[in-house]
Design a protein around this motif. Structure first.
Motif, PDB file in Angstrom:
ATOM      1  N   UNK A  48      20.875 -18.029   6.394  1.00  0.00           N
ATOM      2  CA  UNK A  48      21.353 -19.606   5.972  1.00  0.00           C
ATOM      3  C   UNK A  48      22.001 -18.895   4.883  1.00  0.00           C
ATOM      4  N   UNK A  49      22.018 -18.455   4.084  1.00  0.00           N
ATOM      5  CA  UNK A  49      22.295 -17.958   2.557  1.00  0.00           C
ATOM      6  C   UNK A  49      23.843 -17.865   3.048  1.00  0.00           C
ATOM      7  N   UNK A  50      24.339 -16.907   4.186  1.00  0.00           N
ATOM      8  CA  UNK A  50      24.578 -16.494   4.127  1.00  0.00           C
ATOM      9  C   UNK A  50      26.766 -17.341   4.438  1.00  0.00           C
ATOM     10  N   UNK A  51      25.930 -18.573   5.377  1.00  0.00           N
ATOM     11  CA  UNK A  51      26.602 -18.631   6.289  1.00  0.00           C
ATOM     12  C   UNK A  51      26.476 -20.404   4.847  1.00  0.00           C
ATOM     13  N   UNK A  52      26.347 -20.217   4.390  1.00  0.00           N
ATOM     14  CA  UNK A  52      26.039 -21.815   2.813  1.00  0.00           C
ATOM     15  C   UNK A  52      27.644 -20.719   1.823  1.00  0.00           C
ATOM     16  N   UNK A  53      27.765 -19.391   2.207  1.00  0.00           N
ATOM     17  CA  UNK A  53      28.733 -18.811   0.924  1.00  0.00           C
ATOM     18  C   UNK A  53      27.871 -17.777  -0.165  1.00  0.00           C
ATOM     19  N   UNK A  54      26.264 -18.336  -0.555  1.00  0.00           N
ATOM     20  CA  UNK A  54      25.819 -17.573  -1.291  1.00  0.00           C
ATOM     21  C   UNK A  54      25.408 -15.962  -0.741  1.00  0.00           C
ATOM     22  N   UNK A  55      26.468 -14.820  -1.184  1.00  0.00           N
ATOM     23  CA  UNK A  55      25.967 -14.617  -0.210  1.00  0.00           C
ATOM     24  C   UNK A  55      25.111 -12.907  -0.239  1.00  0.00           C
ATOM     25  N   UNK A  56      24.867 -13.367  -2.396  1.00  0.00           N
ATOM     26  CA  UNK A  56      25.094 -11.810  -2.689  1.00  0.00           C
ATOM     27  C   UNK A  56      23.419 -11.628  -2.172  1.00  0.00           C
ATOM     28  N   UNK A  57      22.512 -12.150  -2.397  1.00  0.00           N
ATOM     29  CA  UNK A  57      21.571 -11.257  -2.592  1.00  0.00           C
ATOM     30  C   UNK A  57      20.826 -11.099  -1.232  1.00  0.00           C
ATOM     31  N   UNK A  58      21.459 -12.504  -0.539  1.00  0.00           N
ATOM     32  CA  UNK A  58      21.085 -12.274   0.908  1.00  0.00           C
ATOM     33  C   UNK A  58      21.449 -10.931   1.758  1.00  0.00           C
ATOM     34  N   UNK A  59      22.942 -10.259   1.482  1.00  0.00           N
ATOM     35  CA  UNK A  59      23.102  -9.771   2.215  1.00  0.00           C
ATOM     36  C   UNK A  59      22.523  -8.420   2.028  1.00  0.00           C
ATOM     37  N   UNK A  60      21.685  -8.012  -0.219  1.00  0.00           N
ATOM     38  CA  UNK A  60      21.477  -6.968  -0.740  1.00  0.00           C
ATOM     39  C   UNK A  60      19.973  -7.256   0.368  1.00  0.00           C
ATOM     40  N   UNK A  61      19.946  -8.119   0.922  1.00  0.00           N
ATOM     41  CA  UNK A  61      17.741  -8.150   1.322  1.00  0.00           C
ATOM     42  C   UNK A  61      18.030  -7.436   2.961  1.00  0.00           C
ATOM     43  N   UNK A  62      19.230  -8.036   3.338  1.00  0.00           N
ATOM     44  CA  UNK A  62      19.403  -7.605   5.044  1.00  0.00           C
ATOM     45  C   UNK A  62      19.231  -5.976   5.511  1.00  0.00           C
ATOM     46  N   UNK A  63      20.550  -5.385   4.747  1.00  0.00           N
ATOM     47  CA  UNK A  63      20.529  -4.412   4.238  1.00  0.00           C
ATOM     48  C   UNK A  63      19.357  -3.422   4.137  1.00  0.00           C
ATOM     49  N   UNK A  64      18.495  -3.920   2.688  1.00  0.00           N
ATOM     50  CA  UNK A  64      17.611  -3.184   3.097  1.00  0.00           C
ATOM     51  C   UNK A  64      16.466  -3.811   3.906  1.00  0.00           C
ATOM     52  N   UNK A  65      16.166  -4.863   4.782  1.00  0.00           N
ATOM     53  CA  UNK A  65      15.659  -4.734   5.511  1.00  0.00           C
ATOM     54  C   UNK A  65      15.655  -4.025   6.565  1.00  0.00           C
ATOM     55  N   UNK A  66      17.154  -4.199   7.274  1.00  0.00           N
ATOM     56  CA  UNK A  66      17.217  -2.434   8.394  1.00  0.00           C
ATOM     57  C   UNK A  66      17.381  -1.659   7.952  1.00  0.00           C
ATOM     58  N   UNK A  67      17.492  -0.999   6.583  1.00  0.00           N
ATOM     59  CA  UNK A  67      17.421   0.867   6.566  1.00  0.00           C
ATOM     60  C   UNK A  67      16.213   1.072   6.300  1.00  0.00           C
ATOM     61  N   UNK A  68      14.671  -0.468   5.961  1.00  0.00           N
ATOM     62  CA  UNK A  68      13.631  -0.342   6.021  1.00  0.00           C
ATOM     63  C   UNK A  68      13.531  -0.234   7.423  1.00  0.00           C
ATOM     64  N   UNK A  69      13.745  -0.596   8.509  1.00  0.00           N
ATOM     65  CA  UNK A  69      13.384  -0.901   9.710  1.00  0.00           C
ATOM     66  C   UNK A  69      13.684   1.210  10.330  1.00  0.00           C
ATOM     67  N   UNK A  70      14.664   1.323  10.066  1.00  0.00           N
ATOM     68  CA  UNK A  70      15.789   2.439  10.368  1.00  0.00           C
ATOM     69  C   UNK A  70      14.275   3.158   9.926  1.00  0.00           C
ATOM     70  N   UNK A  71      14.250   3.303   8.784  1.00  0.00           N
ATOM     71  CA  UNK A  71      13.108   4.128   8.428  1.00  0.00           C
ATOM     72  C   UNK A  71      12.173   4.385   8.961  1.00  0.00           C
ATOM     73  N   UNK A  72      11.260   3.489   8.846  1.00  0.00           N
ATOM     74  CA  UNK A  72       9.742   3.157   9.660  1.00  0.00           C
ATOM     75  C   UNK A  72      10.155   3.654  11.007  1.00  0.00           C
ATOM     76  N   UNK A  73      10.909   3.202  12.072  1.00  0.00           N
ATOM     77  CA  UNK A  73      11.220   4.166  13.208  1.00  0.00           C
ATOM     78  C   UNK A  73      11.295   5.293  13.016  1.00  0.00           C
ATOM     79  N   UNK A  74      11.897   6.050  11.987  1.00  0.00           N
ATOM     80  CA  UNK A  74      12.390   7.267  12.438  1.00  0.00           C
ATOM     81  C   UNK A  74      11.248   8.502  12.191  1.00  0.00           C
ATOM     82  N   UNK A  75       9.929   7.691  11.377  1.00  0.00           N
ATOM     83  CA  UNK A  75       8.994   8.339  10.651  1.00  0.00           C
ATOM     84  C   UNK A  75       8.201   8.278  11.889  1.00  0.00           C
ATOM     85  N   UNK A  76       8.004   6.983  12.859  1.00  0.00           N
ATOM     86  CA  UNK A  76       7.374   7.185  13.724  1.00  0.00           C
ATOM     87  C   UNK A  76       7.633   7.558  15.123  1.00  0.00           C
TER      88      UNK A  76
END
Length: 324
Positions: A147-175
């Protein structure tokens, strides 16, 4: 646990100017240059007008125009929600390391239930706070970030989404040990990186570079990340994200702000600093253009910022040798 670990890792790379460790070190070093180097910089100042084709603020603008540029950057940071939360352990630290903390200070000590309620009601700064704190419902935080991306207040939203995705990739590879499954999440992360770059923001790029260049990623995953090879999938994911954001903005009659020359040049300066440590990855991104990144990553002002930065580093090296 893994997500919180990655969050802490990314936060450790945040610093005062663009939340990047290298930039803080460089800025501190430049500020301690010799008097002769400072005089040389002053002699080059004010050679261009603010409304002309300047690229490097501290070398090409007068002090008054530099203040104007910095004012525009401050306004832009407020618009894109760049207000860094203090944790309980950092509450007494210098505000200079937590840009625009005063916007989120009333929210950062709220009970998580109160914070989530305010975020769900659409309170911008509650939303910005929620995606930075370690507590909270992960599904809600993901929705708030989108929702923050839609509002334009994207700074920490983008940071969160990148970390979330990379965390999921790491979990997947470990498993599973299957890099193909991890690629799905890495494609998500890179779609956010390109979304940021296309809006003149390094908010997604900074944590992506920091996380994938060290630790578990460097040892196990990063060698399998072929941005050029994944470009079609990344572009598809990016276009889906970008089109949805634009469609929702139109439906909600949200007017988006456009970056000024000062904003773009600050972005180019940040990219130039990243190039000092991550030139290989940035070159791969530049050679795998998506959206407008072909023109953005080859802009004359990016080249100018990179050249001036190299000159400063060379001068600092000479000054250090002369002192010794």
């Amino acid at each position: 646990m893994i997500f919180n670990s990655l969050t802490s890792k990314a936060v450790n790379f945040e610093q005062t100017k663009n939340d990047d460790y290298e930039e803080q070190v460089l800025t501190e070093s430049i500020n301690t240059q010799s008097v002769a180097a400072k005089k040389s910089t002053a002699a080059e100042a004010a050679i261009k007008r603010f409304d002309s084709g300047w690229c490097v603020e501290d070398l090409e603008l007068s002090s008054a125009d530099r203040l104007l540029a910095e004012s525009q950057i401050e306004d832009w940071d407020e618009y894109r929600g760049r207000a860094r939360v203090k944790t309980a352990s950092s509450i007494n630290l210098d505000d200079a390391d937590y840009p625009n903390n005063f916007f989120v200070a009333p929210y950062q000590e709220l009970a998580i239930s109160e914070l989530e309620a305010l975020a769900m009601s659409g309170d911008k700064w509650a939303m910005v706070t929620l995606v930075q704190v370690s507590q909270g419902d992960l599904n809600l935080k993901h929705k708030v970030a989108k929702q923050l991306l839609i509002q334009g207040a994207s700074y920490y939203a983008l940071e969160y989404l990148v970390i979330e995705a990379l965390s999921a990739a790491k979990n997947s590879y470990r498993q599973t040990g299957n890099i193909e499954q991890s690629h799905e999440h890495i494609i998500d992360a890179l779609s956010y990186v390109y979304f940021g770059l296309n809006t003149y923001s390094t908010a997604a790029l900074t944590p992506y570079l920091a996380i994938t260049s060290s630790g578990y990623y460097k040892e196990n995953i990063s060698s399998y990340i072929d941005i050029k090879g994944l470009q079609p999938q990344i572009e598809g994911r990016y276009l889906a994200l970008s089109n949805k954001v634009k469609r929702d903005q139109n439906n909600l009659s949200i007017q988006t702000a456009q970056p000024s020359r000062a904003i773009k040049n600050e972005f180019y300066r940040s990219i130039a600093i990243h190039e000092l440590s991550y030139d290989k990855v940035l070159a791969e991104i530049a050679f795998s253009p998506i959206g407008d990144t072909a023109s953005i990553m080859s802009a004359p002002c990016l080249k100018e910022n990179s050249a001036k930065l190299q000159q400063k580093l060379q001068q600092m090296s000479i000054d250090t040798k002369n002192v010794n």
